[in-house]
Design a protein around this motif. Structure first.
Motif, PDB file in Angstrom:
ATOM      1  N   UNK A  37      13.501  44.015  42.985  1.00  0.00           N
ATOM      2  CA  UNK A  37      14.608  43.571  42.125  1.00  0.00           C
ATOM      3  C   UNK A  37      15.920  43.835  42.854  1.00  0.00           C
ATOM      4  N   UNK A  38      16.711  42.813  42.994  1.00  0.00           N
ATOM      5  CA  UNK A  38      18.005  42.978  43.641  1.00  0.00           C
ATOM      6  C   UNK A  38      18.880  43.933  42.832  1.00  0.00           C
ATOM      7  N   UNK A  39      19.599  44.779  43.536  1.00  0.00           N
ATOM      8  CA  UNK A  39      20.534  45.695  42.893  1.00  0.00           C
ATOM      9  C   UNK A  39      21.946  45.145  43.031  1.00  0.00           C
ATOM     10  N   UNK A  40      22.692  45.170  41.950  1.00  0.00           N
ATOM     11  CA  UNK A  40      24.034  44.590  41.942  1.00  0.00           C
ATOM     12  C   UNK A  40      25.086  45.681  42.118  1.00  0.00           C
ATOM     13  N   UNK A  41      26.064  45.366  42.927  1.00  0.00           N
ATOM     14  CA  UNK A  41      27.157  46.302  43.137  1.00  0.00           C
ATOM     15  C   UNK A  41      28.077  46.328  41.925  1.00  0.00           C
ATOM     16  N   UNK A  42      28.512  47.500  41.527  1.00  0.00           N
ATOM     17  CA  UNK A  42      29.612  47.600  40.569  1.00  0.00           C
ATOM     18  C   UNK A  42      30.920  47.587  41.354  1.00  0.00           C
ATOM     19  N   UNK A  43      31.902  46.970  40.804  1.00  0.00           N
ATOM     20  CA  UNK A  43      33.189  46.929  41.476  1.00  0.00           C
ATOM     21  C   UNK A  43      34.198  47.771  40.719  1.00  0.00           C
ATOM     22  N   UNK A  44      35.141  48.290  41.440  1.00  0.00           N
ATOM     23  CA  UNK A  44      36.231  49.032  40.822  1.00  0.00           C
ATOM     24  C   UNK A  44      37.523  48.252  41.037  1.00  0.00           C
ATOM     25  N   UNK A  45      38.337  48.219  40.018  1.00  0.00           N
ATOM     26  CA  UNK A  45      39.558  47.437  40.057  1.00  0.00           C
ATOM     27  C   UNK A  45      40.748  48.302  39.676  1.00  0.00           C
ATOM     28  N   UNK A  46      41.825  48.138  40.419  1.00  0.00           N
ATOM     29  CA  UNK A  46      43.091  48.796  40.084  1.00  0.00           C
ATOM     30  C   UNK A  46      44.055  47.737  39.574  1.00  0.00           C
ATOM     31  N   UNK A  64      43.449  37.453  24.248  1.00  0.00           N
ATOM     32  CA  UNK A  64      42.243  36.798  24.727  1.00  0.00           C
ATOM     33  C   UNK A  64      42.370  36.396  26.190  1.00  0.00           C
ATOM     34  N   UNK A  65      43.536  35.865  26.554  1.00  0.00           N
ATOM     35  CA  UNK A  65      43.747  35.426  27.935  1.00  0.00           C
ATOM     36  C   UNK A  65      43.679  36.596  28.908  1.00  0.00           C
ATOM     37  N   UNK A  66      44.336  37.687  28.563  1.00  0.00           N
ATOM     38  CA  UNK A  66      44.354  38.841  29.458  1.00  0.00           C
ATOM     39  C   UNK A  66      42.948  39.429  29.590  1.00  0.00           C
ATOM     40  N   UNK A  67      42.234  39.510  28.480  1.00  0.00           N
ATOM     41  CA  UNK A  67      40.865  40.024  28.543  1.00  0.00           C
ATOM     42  C   UNK A  67      39.998  39.157  29.435  1.00  0.00           C
ATOM     43  N   UNK A  68      40.039  37.841  29.259  1.00  0.00           N
ATOM     44  CA  UNK A  68      39.198  36.939  30.041  1.00  0.00           C
ATOM     45  C   UNK A  68      39.547  37.028  31.522  1.00  0.00           C
ATOM     46  N   UNK A  69      40.841  37.108  31.846  1.00  0.00           N
ATOM     47  CA  UNK A  69      41.238  37.170  33.246  1.00  0.00           C
ATOM     48  C   UNK A  69      40.826  38.490  33.866  1.00  0.00           C
ATOM     49  N   UNK A  70      40.963  39.575  33.116  1.00  0.00           N
ATOM     50  CA  UNK A  70      40.551  40.882  33.630  1.00  0.00           C
ATOM     51  C   UNK A  70      39.048  40.890  33.892  1.00  0.00           C
ATOM     52  N   UNK A  71      38.286  40.366  32.967  1.00  0.00           N
ATOM     53  CA  UNK A  71      36.832  40.350  33.125  1.00  0.00           C
ATOM     54  C   UNK A  71      36.418  39.470  34.301  1.00  0.00           C
ATOM     55  N   UNK A  72      37.067  38.318  34.448  1.00  0.00           N
ATOM     56  CA  UNK A  72      36.731  37.420  35.552  1.00  0.00           C
ATOM     57  C   UNK A  72      37.067  38.053  36.899  1.00  0.00           C
ATOM     58  N   UNK A  73      38.204  38.718  36.983  1.00  0.00           N
ATOM     59  CA  UNK A  73      38.610  39.328  38.247  1.00  0.00           C
ATOM     60  C   UNK A  73      37.724  40.505  38.633  1.00  0.00           C
ATOM     61  N   UNK A  74      37.073  41.134  37.655  1.00  0.00           N
ATOM     62  CA  UNK A  74      36.189  42.244  37.992  1.00  0.00           C
ATOM     63  C   UNK A  74      34.882  41.759  38.617  1.00  0.00           C
ATOM     64  N   UNK A  75      34.580  40.481  38.546  1.00  0.00           N
ATOM     65  CA  UNK A  75      33.317  39.972  39.078  1.00  0.00           C
ATOM     66  C   UNK A  75      33.480  39.379  40.473  1.00  0.00           C
ATOM     67  N   UNK A  76      34.609  39.584  41.108  1.00  0.00           N
ATOM     68  CA  UNK A  76      34.798  39.064  42.462  1.00  0.00           C
ATOM     69  C   UNK A  76      35.572  40.062  43.282  1.00  0.00           C
ATOM     70  N   UNK A  77      35.512  39.878  44.575  1.00  0.00           N
ATOM     71  CA  UNK A  77      36.300  40.695  45.483  1.00  0.00           C
ATOM     72  C   UNK A  77      37.449  39.846  45.997  1.00  0.00           C
ATOM     73  N   UNK A  78      38.658  40.390  45.956  1.00  0.00           N
ATOM     74  CA  UNK A  78      39.805  39.664  46.450  1.00  0.00           C
ATOM     75  C   UNK A  78      39.803  39.728  47.968  1.00  0.00           C
ATOM     76  N   UNK A  79      39.819  38.566  48.619  1.00  0.00           N
ATOM     77  CA  UNK A  79      39.760  38.546  50.078  1.00  0.00           C
ATOM     78  C   UNK A  79      40.955  37.800  50.639  1.00  0.00           C
TER      79      UNK A  79
END
Length: 367
Positions: free
Chosen positions: A169-178, A352-367
């Protein structure tokens, strides 16, 4: 005969809650609106009670005040001897804001949000892959592996399971966001009879409570900006008030970038709640101000910082709670330079907008 019949409006109360609980909810809302002024909030509550009969002969506002003190929501232990809300009340306000704005969390999947990266992580995912030397044996998907063995070797009396049959089973990384949340406290946030600062405070309190409870490894810093910018603590949010200020967006961005430089998390972001354009700069010890249209000197300095944030991989998400066409042009240009996001929101949809954006940004890495 068609027509309308009007009757007195009585605010609904939850029948499953006691009179104290119903009054507490209203009181905490009023405390937020009055910037933490307990006396004014109680005065408003008394007037509302006179109009809508929220209490009864066996339980009055005086009883409610006594209960607030005995239950630890109010204290008089200060130099002035005046009523002040306690840390317990501050936390209850944040929880109330979280429930009001982000109530949809109850319907969401439990646990923490993940990134799109897989590998040696902390939490099980849903994907499967063939076993490779070095994989943790605890991650073997037993059911899938046994099924593979039966497919590959048949249903013989001697059960055979080889390495080629194994799946993990693949293990998923948790991300931390500031995150840095910037709140505009310029005078326009209460102009024209519209209270924009109270919804902004509620969103900030809800976001803070959500991060503290669901994502304790994340960080949230809160900045307010008017003529200058300064950092406030989460516990200070109920007391936040608008001042006779212009909008120094540059000062806010500079402070936000400085705070994020100290954070070691790979993901960093800025949320900015504002209702107007930048109208102020600090040049040396003096303030350069211009509230008439978009001042090119102020705009250029603001765009410089937007470009710096982009270079540092810090996206800025702007929540513009105003819809003037020339303000949209400013936000559009600012967002283009930063490569961030922008939303033009009513006060009602802000949370609602801030919650959705925060949740979406936690699922990616900013590159």
């Amino acid at each position: 005969m068609k027509g309308f019949r009007f009757s007195q409006y009585i605010p609904p109360q939850d029948p499953d809650k006691s009179t104290f609980e119903n009054l507490l909810n209203i009181f905490l809302q009023l405390v937020t609106m009055t910037g933490g002024d307990v006396a004014e909030a109680l005065s408003w509550l008394t007037n509302l009670d006179q109009r809508y009969q929220m209490t009864n002969p066996s339980y009055g506002i005086g009883d409610f005040i006594d209960d607030l003190k005995s239950k630890g929501y109010l204290t008089e232990e200060n130099q002035e001897g005046s009523f002040q809300i306690t840390a317990k009340a501050e936390q209850t306000i944040r929880k109330s804001a979280l429930e009001e704005i982000f109530g949809k969390l109850k319907k969401g999947k439990s646990g923490r949000h993940k990134t799109t990266h897989s590998g040696l992580g902390e939490e099980q995912g849903t994907d499967r892959r063939p076993y490779a030397f070095g994989d943790n044996l605890d991650h073997i998907a037993l059911t899938d592996s046994i099924r593979n063995a039966q497919i590959n070797h048949g249903f013989a009396s001697d059960f055979l399971l080889t390495e080629d049959d194994l799946e993990v089973i693949e293990q998923e990384h948790k991300t931390q966001t500031s995150t840095v949340l910037m709140i505009d406290i310029s005078h326009s946030m209460i102009l024209y009879g519209e209270d924009r600062i109270t919804p902004a405070k509620k969103v900030a309190m809800a976001l803070a409570e959500m991060i503290k409870t669901k994502y304790p490894k994340d960080t949230l810093d809160i900045i307010v900006f008017g003529n200058d910018a300064w950092q406030i603590e989460i516990k200070d949010l109920p007391y936040l008030q608008v001042g006779p200020y212009h909008t120094n967006t540059v000062a806010g961005l500079e402070l936000a970038m400085d705070l994020l430089r100290r954070r070691k998390n790979p993901n960093k972001q800025i949320f900015m709640i504002t209702d107007g354009k930048p109208t102020c700069l600090k040049v040396g010890i003096k303030y350069y101000k211009n509230s008439f249209g978009i001042d090119s000197k102020i705009l250029n300095e603001t765009l410089k910082l937007a470009a710096q944030c982009r270079k540092l991989k810090i996206p800025v998400t702007t929540f513009m709670i105003a819809s003037d066409p020339y303000l949209k042009e400013f936000v559009k240009e600012f967002t283009k330079v930063n490569n961030g996001n922008a939303y033009y929101s009513s006060l009602k949809g802000l949370g609602d907008l801030i919650f959705e954006d925060y949740r979406r940004n936690r699922t990616k890495r900013f590159k």
